[in-house]
Design a protein around this motif. Structure first.
Motif, PDB file in Angstrom:
ATOM      1  N   ASP A  10       0.919  -1.185   0.040  1.00 17.04           N
ATOM      2  CA  ASP A  10      -0.012   0.137  -0.040  1.00 17.04           C
ATOM      3  C   ASP A  10       0.898   1.310   0.117  1.00 17.04           C
ATOM      4  OD1 ASP A  10      -2.669  -1.205   0.179  1.00 17.04           O
ATOM      5  OD2 ASP A  10      -2.061  -1.662   2.385  1.00 17.04           O
ATOM      6  N   VAL A  11       2.123   1.296   0.726  1.00 16.39           N
ATOM      7  CA  VAL A  11       3.033   2.304   0.706  1.00 16.39           C
ATOM      8  C   VAL A  11       4.285   1.897   0.822  1.00 16.39           C
ATOM      9  CG1 VAL A  11       2.590   2.314   3.421  1.00 16.39           C
ATOM     10  CG2 VAL A  11       3.728   4.463   1.984  1.00 16.39           C
ATOM     11  N   ILE A  12       5.114   2.465  -0.158  1.00 16.06           N
ATOM     12  CA  ILE A  12       6.548   2.283   0.243  1.00 16.06           C
ATOM     13  C   ILE A  12       7.374   3.099   0.906  1.00 16.06           C
ATOM     14  CG2 ILE A  12       8.839   2.055  -1.097  1.00 16.06           C
ATOM     15  CD1 ILE A  12       7.095   0.652  -3.497  1.00 16.06           C
ATOM     16  N   VAL A  13       8.162   3.043   1.903  1.00 20.66           N
ATOM     17  CA  VAL A  13       8.661   4.040   2.587  1.00 20.66           C
ATOM     18  C   VAL A  13      10.494   3.954   2.368  1.00 20.66           C
ATOM     19  CG1 VAL A  13       9.343   4.952   4.943  1.00 20.66           C
ATOM     20  CG2 VAL A  13       7.233   3.975   4.489  1.00 20.66           C
ATOM     21  N   VAL A  14      11.078   4.788   1.904  1.00 20.49           N
ATOM     22  CA  VAL A  14      12.402   4.805   1.403  1.00 20.49           C
ATOM     23  C   VAL A  14      13.035   5.526   2.677  1.00 20.49           C
ATOM     24  CG1 VAL A  14      14.108   5.354  -0.209  1.00 20.49           C
ATOM     25  CG2 VAL A  14      11.758   4.818  -1.001  1.00 20.49           C
ATOM     26  N   GLY A  15      13.979   4.540   3.381  1.00 25.40           N
ATOM     27  CA  GLY A  15      15.006   5.236   4.262  1.00 25.40           C
ATOM     28  C   GLY A  15      14.283   4.757   5.921  1.00 25.40           C
ATOM     29  N   SER A  22       9.078   5.901  11.772  1.00 23.50           N
ATOM     30  CA  SER A  22       7.824   6.255  12.362  1.00 23.50           C
ATOM     31  C   SER A  22       6.712   6.295  11.380  1.00 23.50           C
ATOM     32  CB  SER A  22       8.046   7.914  12.640  1.00 23.50           C
ATOM     33  OG  SER A  22       6.826   8.406  13.020  1.00 23.50           O
ATOM     34  N   ALA A  23       6.925   6.499  10.093  1.00 26.16           N
ATOM     35  CA  ALA A  23       6.023   6.410   9.131  1.00 26.16           C
ATOM     36  C   ALA A  23       5.356   5.005   8.750  1.00 26.16           C
ATOM     37  CB  ALA A  23       6.394   6.910   7.608  1.00 26.16           C
ATOM     38  N   LEU A 307       7.508  13.869   1.066  1.00 28.73           N
ATOM     39  CA  LEU A 307       8.875  13.866   1.811  1.00 28.73           C
ATOM     40  C   LEU A 307       8.795  13.939   3.470  1.00 28.73           C
ATOM     41  CD1 LEU A 307      10.413  16.510  -0.694  1.00 28.73           C
ATOM     42  CD2 LEU A 307       9.896  14.136  -0.969  1.00 28.73           C
ATOM     43  N   ALA A 308       9.805  13.392   4.156  1.00 35.43           N
ATOM     44  CA  ALA A 308       9.589  13.432   5.449  1.00 35.43           C
ATOM     45  C   ALA A 308      10.886  13.414   6.285  1.00 35.43           C
ATOM     46  CB  ALA A 308       8.737  12.253   5.982  1.00 35.43           C
ATOM     47  N   GLY A 309      11.007  14.177   7.058  1.00 35.45           N
ATOM     48  CA  GLY A 309      12.433  14.301   7.682  1.00 35.45           C
ATOM     49  C   GLY A 309      13.406  14.973   7.172  1.00 35.45           C
ATOM     50  N   ASP A 310      14.707  14.555   6.883  1.00 38.23           N
ATOM     51  CA  ASP A 310      15.642  15.591   6.461  1.00 38.23           C
ATOM     52  C   ASP A 310      15.609  15.741   4.916  1.00 38.23           C
ATOM     53  OD1 ASP A 310      16.859  15.488   9.223  1.00 38.23           O
ATOM     54  OD2 ASP A 310      18.728  14.530   8.363  1.00 38.23           O
ATOM     55  N   ARG A 331       4.195  10.117  11.432  1.00 34.43           N
ATOM     56  CA  ARG A 331       2.927  10.064  12.240  1.00 34.43           C
ATOM     57  C   ARG A 331       1.774  10.787  11.225  1.00 34.43           C
ATOM     58  NH1 ARG A 331       0.401  13.676  15.412  1.00 34.43           N
ATOM     59  NH2 ARG A 331       2.506  14.410  16.056  1.00 34.43           N
ATOM     60  N   VAL A 332       2.152  12.133  10.873  1.00 32.39           N
ATOM     61  CA  VAL A 332       1.163  12.962   9.851  1.00 32.39           C
ATOM     62  C   VAL A 332       0.952  12.353   8.719  1.00 32.39           C
ATOM     63  CG1 VAL A 332       0.508  14.948   9.253  1.00 32.39           C
ATOM     64  CG2 VAL A 332       1.762  14.997  11.292  1.00 32.39           C
ATOM     65  N   ALA A 333       2.020  11.929   8.053  1.00 29.74           N
ATOM     66  CA  ALA A 333       2.166  11.193   6.846  1.00 29.74           C
ATOM     67  C   ALA A 333       1.321  10.108   6.676  1.00 29.74           C
ATOM     68  CB  ALA A 333       3.474  10.840   6.304  1.00 29.74           C
ATOM     69  N   ALA A 334       1.252   9.012   7.758  1.00 30.14           N
ATOM     70  CA  ALA A 334       0.709   7.784   7.758  1.00 30.14           C
ATOM     71  C   ALA A 334      -0.865   8.155   7.958  1.00 30.14           C
ATOM     72  CB  ALA A 334       1.336   7.182   8.881  1.00 30.14           C
ATOM     73  N   ASP A 335      -1.076   9.163   8.767  1.00 29.79           N
ATOM     74  CA  ASP A 335      -2.605   9.531   8.839  1.00 29.79           C
ATOM     75  C   ASP A 335      -3.043  10.000   7.417  1.00 29.79           C
ATOM     76  OD1 ASP A 335      -4.989   9.721  10.728  1.00 29.79           O
ATOM     77  OD2 ASP A 335      -4.552  12.030   9.803  1.00 29.79           O
ATOM     78  N   ALA A 336      -2.500  10.835   7.133  1.00 31.14           N
ATOM     79  CA  ALA A 336      -2.913  11.383   5.477  1.00 31.14           C
ATOM     80  C   ALA A 336      -3.071  10.053   4.506  1.00 31.14           C
ATOM     81  CB  ALA A 336      -2.072  12.168   4.911  1.00 31.14           C
ATOM     82  N   ILE A 337      -1.960   9.007   4.620  1.00 32.72           N
ATOM     83  CA  ILE A 337      -1.955   8.000   3.601  1.00 32.72           C
ATOM     84  C   ILE A 337      -3.269   7.102   3.839  1.00 32.72           C
ATOM     85  CG2 ILE A 337      -0.794   6.081   2.796  1.00 32.72           C
ATOM     86  CD1 ILE A 337       1.694   7.662   3.156  1.00 32.72           C
TER      87      ILE A 337
END
Length: 431
Positions: A10-15, A22-23, A307-310, A331-337
């Motif tokens: 459903d979602v790919i998180v890079v890094g 967190s995401a 985009l999240a973090g650095d 956390r905020v990105a996960a809620d939006a997704i």
């Protein structure tokens, strides 16, 4: 739930740093199928001060992490500030929004703990996988996945390139953020840039209950050289060592042109003797890293890529803190997704994804704008000299400074200091 029959998640998180883990944790906790890609293998090191403010601690509490001393954490009471001939101990404020203590833990251990926590929540963690670029939909240009290749522990290619697909991708791949760059998200030159260097020392004061901050950084002998905009730190880790480093900041990329290892060596020659920061006690080399600040890359969401973090420049111009904002962004990105993937139409999905940028800018945009003004002020050595010499002895002023610089104030309500800071952040434009 997966977007199409050809999607890998459903979602790919890079890094798998603080933002990415967190995401991944929050997405997995919401029932999403999460693929977390990390180019290194754990445990792995990152250049950082290893200190967490109460704001960061609050995010760890939301994630349900055990924060006991036996779990590898050391708590600190607040900030010990030295400068201008003064020494002041400032406890973390008692607030309803954040706990009244900070934490310290090496990034070698912290990042491993966070990634493991995300995996325990259901995220699939794939290590030694270097993401090389975005995959776009041929018709819409929307990001629908990533290309990646397996690498060995030295970062060398060790297999064929693979493609992973998902309805939405989070770039949390740090300062260099190859993914965001490849997607055309260029960094802004009108945002502050910092640089930090650090090493570790064995010290008898490894369990000191205060985070120590030295506000006077001289590029030579104290009082007979230039005063730099920044500070030195000593963060005790409770394991026999302390993280010792310094950071400096500039309103432009000029911060990266300073010889920081020489600056660090000059500071160490004048470090307090009781810490025993001798060459024999040094553990590991002096390493440095850039600190992108104040939302220096964006948009935070567009066309399937967040985009999240650095990678988004979410480091505070006030103090170089990035972990708290990376954890918050995840956390905020996960809620939006999660909200977006539950929508029945593509337009509804995009509207929900777009709330991520609005929520992050609403919360931090004005504060980061104040930080840019702060950086422009402390770039003048005479301003730093006056502030350290005449500001430190004034308790009310230092209470204001601690809450402002650490971003630990009540956003609504609170005392007079909280209301002043919150008011300034609200009226400052969130550019």
């Amino acid at each position: 739930m997966v977007g199409t029959t050809t999607d890998d998640a459903d979602v790919i998180v890079v890094g798998a740093g603080p933002a990415g883990s967190s995401a991944a944790f929050h997405c997995a906790s919401a029932g999403l199928d999460v693929l977390l890609l990390e180019k290194a293998s754990f445990p792995r090191d990152k250049v950082c001060g290893d200190g967490l403010t109460p704001r960061a601690v609050a995010e760890l509490v939301r994630m349900g992490l055990p924060l006991r001393e036996q779990d590898g954490w050391i708590r600190n009471r607040g900030l010990r500030v030295l400068g201008g001939g003064h020494r002041l101990e400032l406890p973390w404020p008692e607030l309803s929004s954040y706990p009244s203590y900070g934490l310290a833990r090496s990034r070698m251990s912290l990042d491993h703990t966070l990634a493991s926590h995300a995996r325990a929540a259901g995220a699939k963690l794939v290590e030694r996988t270097s993401v090389t670029g975005p995959v776009r939909d041929e018709r819409t240009g929307r990001v629908v996945g990533v290309t990646a290749r397996p690498v060995d522990d030295a970062g060398h290619r060790s297999g064929d390139e693979v493609v992973y697909r998902a309805p939405v991708v989070i770039a949390a791949d740090g300062v260099s953020t190859r993914l965001a760059t490849a997607a055309g998200r260029t960094k802004r030159d009108d945002r502050p840039m910092g640089v930090a260097v650090r090493t570790y020392f064995r010290t008898p004061r490894h369990d000191d209950p205060w985070m120590e901050s030295h506000l006077e950084l001289w590029d030579g002998e104290p009082g007979r050289s230039n005063l730099m905009p920044g500070y030195g730190w000593i963060f005790s880790l409770g394991d026999g060592t302390a993280n010792v480093g310094l950071g400096s900041v500039s309103s432009t990329a000029a911060a990266t042109k300073v010889d920081y290892k020489s600056l660090f060596a000059a500071w160490m020659r004048n470090a307090p003797a009781e810490w025993e920061f001798t060459p024999d006690n040094q553990v590991g080399p002096v390493r440095g890293a850039a600190l992108p600040m104040g939302f220096n890359r964006g948009p935070l969401y567009a066309g399937g890529l967040l985009l999240a973090g650095d990678s988004a420049g979410m480091i505070s111009p006030f103090n170089g803190e990035g972990i708290a904002y990376g954890l918050q962004a995840g956390r905020v990105a996960a809620d939006a997704i999660a909200q977006g993937l539950a929508r029945g139409t593509a337009a509804g999905r995009e509207r929900a994804f777009g709330t991520y940028q609005r929520r992050m800018k609403d919360d931090l945009g004005g504060y980061y704008t104040l930080g840019r003004v702060f950086v422009r002020l402390i770039e003048h050595p005479e301003v730093m000299r006056v502030c350290t010499r005449y500001g430190l002895p004034r308790p009310l002023l230092m209470k204001f400074v601690l809450k402002l610089l650490s971003d630990c104030y009540e956003p609504r309500g609170g005392d007079m200091v909280d209301r002043v800071i919150a008011g300034l952040a609200r009226i400052a434009p969130a550019a």
